[in-house]
Design a protein around this motif. Sequence first.
Motif, PDB file in Angstrom:
ATOM      1  N   ALA A  57       0.840  -1.204   0.000  1.00 27.06           N
ATOM      2  CA  ALA A  57       0.000   0.000   0.000  1.00 27.06           C
ATOM      3  C   ALA A  57       0.875   1.253   0.000  1.00 27.06           C
ATOM      4  CB  ALA A  57      -0.917  -0.008   1.216  1.00 27.06           C
ATOM      5  N   LYS A  58       2.035   1.157   0.647  1.00 25.82           N
ATOM      6  CA  LYS A  58       2.962   2.294   0.678  1.00 25.82           C
ATOM      7  C   LYS A  58       3.485   2.586  -0.734  1.00 25.82           C
ATOM      8  CE  LYS A  58       7.259   3.771   2.855  1.00 25.82           C
ATOM      9  NZ  LYS A  58       8.375   3.383   3.721  1.00 25.82           N
ATOM     10  N   ASP A  59       3.848   1.524  -1.450  1.00 29.81           N
ATOM     11  CA  ASP A  59       4.320   1.701  -2.831  1.00 29.81           C
ATOM     12  C   ASP A  59       3.213   2.275  -3.709  1.00 29.81           C
ATOM     13  OD1 ASP A  59       6.795   0.649  -2.159  1.00 29.81           O
ATOM     14  OD2 ASP A  59       6.225  -1.407  -2.720  1.00 29.81           O
ATOM     15  N   ASP A  60       2.007   1.802  -3.484  1.00 29.90           N
ATOM     16  CA  ASP A  60       0.867   2.291  -4.257  1.00 29.90           C
ATOM     17  C   ASP A  60       0.620   3.776  -3.977  1.00 29.90           C
ATOM     18  OD1 ASP A  60      -1.201   1.879  -6.102  1.00 29.90           O
ATOM     19  OD2 ASP A  60      -2.668   1.659  -4.474  1.00 29.90           O
ATOM     20  N   ALA A  61       0.729   4.159  -2.711  1.00 30.01           N
ATOM     21  CA  ALA A  61       0.545   5.569  -2.350  1.00 30.01           C
ATOM     22  C   ALA A  61       1.642   6.432  -2.969  1.00 30.01           C
ATOM     23  CB  ALA A  61       0.541   5.724  -0.831  1.00 30.01           C
ATOM     24  N   LYS A  62       2.868   5.912  -2.984  1.00 28.91           N
ATOM     25  CA  LYS A  62       3.975   6.654  -3.594  1.00 28.91           C
ATOM     26  C   LYS A  62       3.732   6.834  -5.094  1.00 28.91           C
ATOM     27  CE  LYS A  62       9.001   6.615  -4.131  1.00 28.91           C
ATOM     28  NZ  LYS A  62       9.007   6.911  -5.528  1.00 28.91           N
ATOM     29  N   LEU A  63       3.265   5.783  -5.748  1.00 29.81           N
ATOM     30  CA  LEU A  63       2.961   5.880  -7.178  1.00 29.81           C
ATOM     31  C   LEU A  63       1.842   6.895  -7.433  1.00 29.81           C
ATOM     32  CD1 LEU A  63       3.153   2.154  -8.338  1.00 29.81           C
ATOM     33  CD2 LEU A  63       4.728   3.998  -8.914  1.00 29.81           C
ATOM     34  N   ASP A  64       0.824   6.888  -6.565  1.00 28.77           N
ATOM     35  CA  ASP A  64      -0.258   7.864  -6.706  1.00 28.77           C
ATOM     36  C   ASP A  64       0.260   9.289  -6.531  1.00 28.77           C
ATOM     37  OD1 ASP A  64      -2.131   5.924  -7.230  1.00 28.77           O
ATOM     38  OD2 ASP A  64      -2.864   5.808  -5.150  1.00 28.77           O
ATOM     39  N   ALA A  65       1.145   9.484  -5.559  1.00 28.11           N
ATOM     40  CA  ALA A  65       1.722  10.815  -5.338  1.00 28.11           C
ATOM     41  C   ALA A  65       2.562  11.241  -6.539  1.00 28.11           C
ATOM     42  CB  ALA A  65       2.566  10.817  -4.067  1.00 28.11           C
ATOM     43  N   ASP A  66       3.330  10.300  -7.072  1.00 28.18           N
ATOM     44  CA  ASP A  66       4.130  10.614  -8.267  1.00 28.18           C
ATOM     45  C   ASP A  66       3.236  10.988  -9.445  1.00 28.18           C
ATOM     46  OD1 ASP A  66       6.426  10.108  -6.837  1.00 28.18           O
ATOM     47  OD2 ASP A  66       6.743   8.089  -7.684  1.00 28.18           O
ATOM     48  N   LEU A  67       2.152  10.241  -9.605  1.00 26.55           N
ATOM     49  CA  LEU A  67       1.212  10.554 -10.686  1.00 26.55           C
ATOM     50  C   LEU A  67       0.602  11.942 -10.501  1.00 26.55           C
ATOM     51  CD1 LEU A  67      -0.697   7.204 -11.310  1.00 26.55           C
ATOM     52  CD2 LEU A  67       0.755   8.430 -12.903  1.00 26.55           C
ATOM     53  N   GLU A  68       0.244  12.269  -9.267  1.00 26.90           N
ATOM     54  CA  GLU A  68      -0.336  13.592  -9.009  1.00 26.90           C
ATOM     55  C   GLU A  68       0.681  14.694  -9.279  1.00 26.90           C
ATOM     56  OE1 GLU A  68      -3.048  16.315  -8.600  1.00 26.90           O
ATOM     57  OE2 GLU A  68      -3.487  14.180  -8.595  1.00 26.90           O
ATOM     58  N   ASN A  69       1.940  14.445  -8.913  1.00 25.96           N
ATOM     59  CA  ASN A  69       2.994  15.425  -9.215  1.00 25.96           C
ATOM     60  C   ASN A  69       3.138  15.617 -10.723  1.00 25.96           C
ATOM     61  OD1 ASN A  69       3.636  15.981  -6.583  1.00 25.96           O
ATOM     62  ND2 ASN A  69       5.290  14.482  -6.468  1.00 25.96           N
ATOM     63  N   LEU A  70       3.100  14.523 -11.447  1.00 24.87           N
ATOM     64  CA  LEU A  70       3.208  14.619 -12.903  1.00 24.87           C
ATOM     65  C   LEU A  70       2.010  15.360 -13.497  1.00 24.87           C
ATOM     66  CD1 LEU A  70       4.594  11.078 -13.789  1.00 24.87           C
ATOM     67  CD2 LEU A  70       5.807  13.257 -13.913  1.00 24.87           C
ATOM     68  N   ARG A  71       0.824  15.084 -12.967  1.00 22.85           N
ATOM     69  CA  ARG A  71      -0.364  15.802 -13.454  1.00 22.85           C
ATOM     70  C   ARG A  71      -0.233  17.298 -13.189  1.00 22.85           C
ATOM     71  NH1 ARG A  71      -3.528  11.305 -10.883  1.00 22.85           N
ATOM     72  NH2 ARG A  71      -3.982   9.879 -12.596  1.00 22.85           N
ATOM     73  N   GLN A  72       0.269  17.639 -12.001  1.00 21.58           N
ATOM     74  CA  GLN A  72       0.449  19.056 -11.664  1.00 21.58           C
ATOM     75  C   GLN A  72       1.486  19.697 -12.585  1.00 21.58           C
ATOM     76  OE1 GLN A  72      -1.452  20.739  -9.537  1.00 21.58           O
ATOM     77  NE2 GLN A  72      -0.411  22.589 -10.193  1.00 21.58           N
ATOM     78  N   GLN A  73       2.539  18.970 -12.889  1.00 23.28           N
ATOM     79  CA  GLN A  73       3.546  19.499 -13.812  1.00 23.28           C
ATOM     80  C   GLN A  73       2.950  19.721 -15.198  1.00 23.28           C
ATOM     81  OE1 GLN A  73       6.845  16.782 -13.734  1.00 23.28           O
ATOM     82  NE2 GLN A  73       7.582  17.486 -11.744  1.00 23.28           N
ATOM     83  N   VAL A  74       2.090  18.810 -15.619  1.00 22.96           N
ATOM     84  CA  VAL A  74       1.434  18.972 -16.923  1.00 22.96           C
ATOM     85  C   VAL A  74       0.535  20.205 -16.903  1.00 22.96           C
ATOM     86  CG1 VAL A  74      -0.297  17.952 -18.462  1.00 22.96           C
ATOM     87  CG2 VAL A  74       1.575  16.558 -17.606  1.00 22.96           C
ATOM     88  N   ARG A  75      -0.245  20.367 -15.823  1.00 22.59           N
ATOM     89  CA  ARG A  75      -1.111  21.551 -15.723  1.00 22.59           C
ATOM     90  C   ARG A  75      -0.277  22.829 -15.726  1.00 22.59           C
ATOM     91  NH1 ARG A  75      -4.363  18.088 -12.281  1.00 22.59           N
ATOM     92  NH2 ARG A  75      -3.119  18.668 -10.484  1.00 22.59           N
ATOM     93  N   ASN A  76       0.820  22.819 -14.976  1.00 23.83           N
ATOM     94  CA  ASN A  76       1.696  23.997 -14.941  1.00 23.83           C
ATOM     95  C   ASN A  76       2.277  24.281 -16.323  1.00 23.83           C
ATOM     96  OD1 ASN A  76       1.212  24.241 -12.217  1.00 23.83           O
ATOM     97  ND2 ASN A  76       3.135  23.309 -11.586  1.00 23.83           N
TER      98      ASN A  76
END
Length: 186
Positions: A72-91
């Motif tokens: 679950a920790k790895d999954d949460a890290k992947l979700d956080a990475d995905l959200e960071n990437l989405r934010q970078q795309v929006r920026n």
Amino acid sequence: MEKYLLEEAEATSNPVSRECVREASDKLFGHFLKAVDKNFDRLESYLKKNLFHIPSNVLLPEDAVHWQDYSAKDDAKLDADLENLRQQVRNSLYVNARLRQWLQEAEVAQAQLDGFLLRVNNLHQILSKAKISDLSESIIFTAGKARKLKEQLNLVLEQNFRESQERQFTNLPAAMPSKLCNPNSE
């Protein structure tokens, strides 16, 4: 095949019509095609089962990603990475939009500057034709003349305004000024 059968029929001197040979060869070809298809289907299933089959206990190199179990920790890290990437795309999209807007504004400003430069060049040509060597002197002289003309125009307008006011008051009836001066006379 028809040609061969016709030649054989002529060689044995058995009279056979071309249509009969054609029908028979079509039937034979259809039967042959069915038999070949059936045999190729058998060959295909044999190859799939025995030759191209990968046993379940064998793990190929491209399946290496399945070796690890994710927590679950790895999954949460992947979700956080995905959200960071989405934010970078929006920026990035925002920055690109702002840059496009800035580029459009710069193009408009460039067009205005080009127009101004064209006017300045035209002014230089006019001044050179008029044999005026220094542009700054010409501008100062023209500005001074314009200022004097403005002052004269203001004086003329002011004088015309006073005269029109005087005409209005002189055209009033004689009783009007006393009423204006003494409002209680009514």
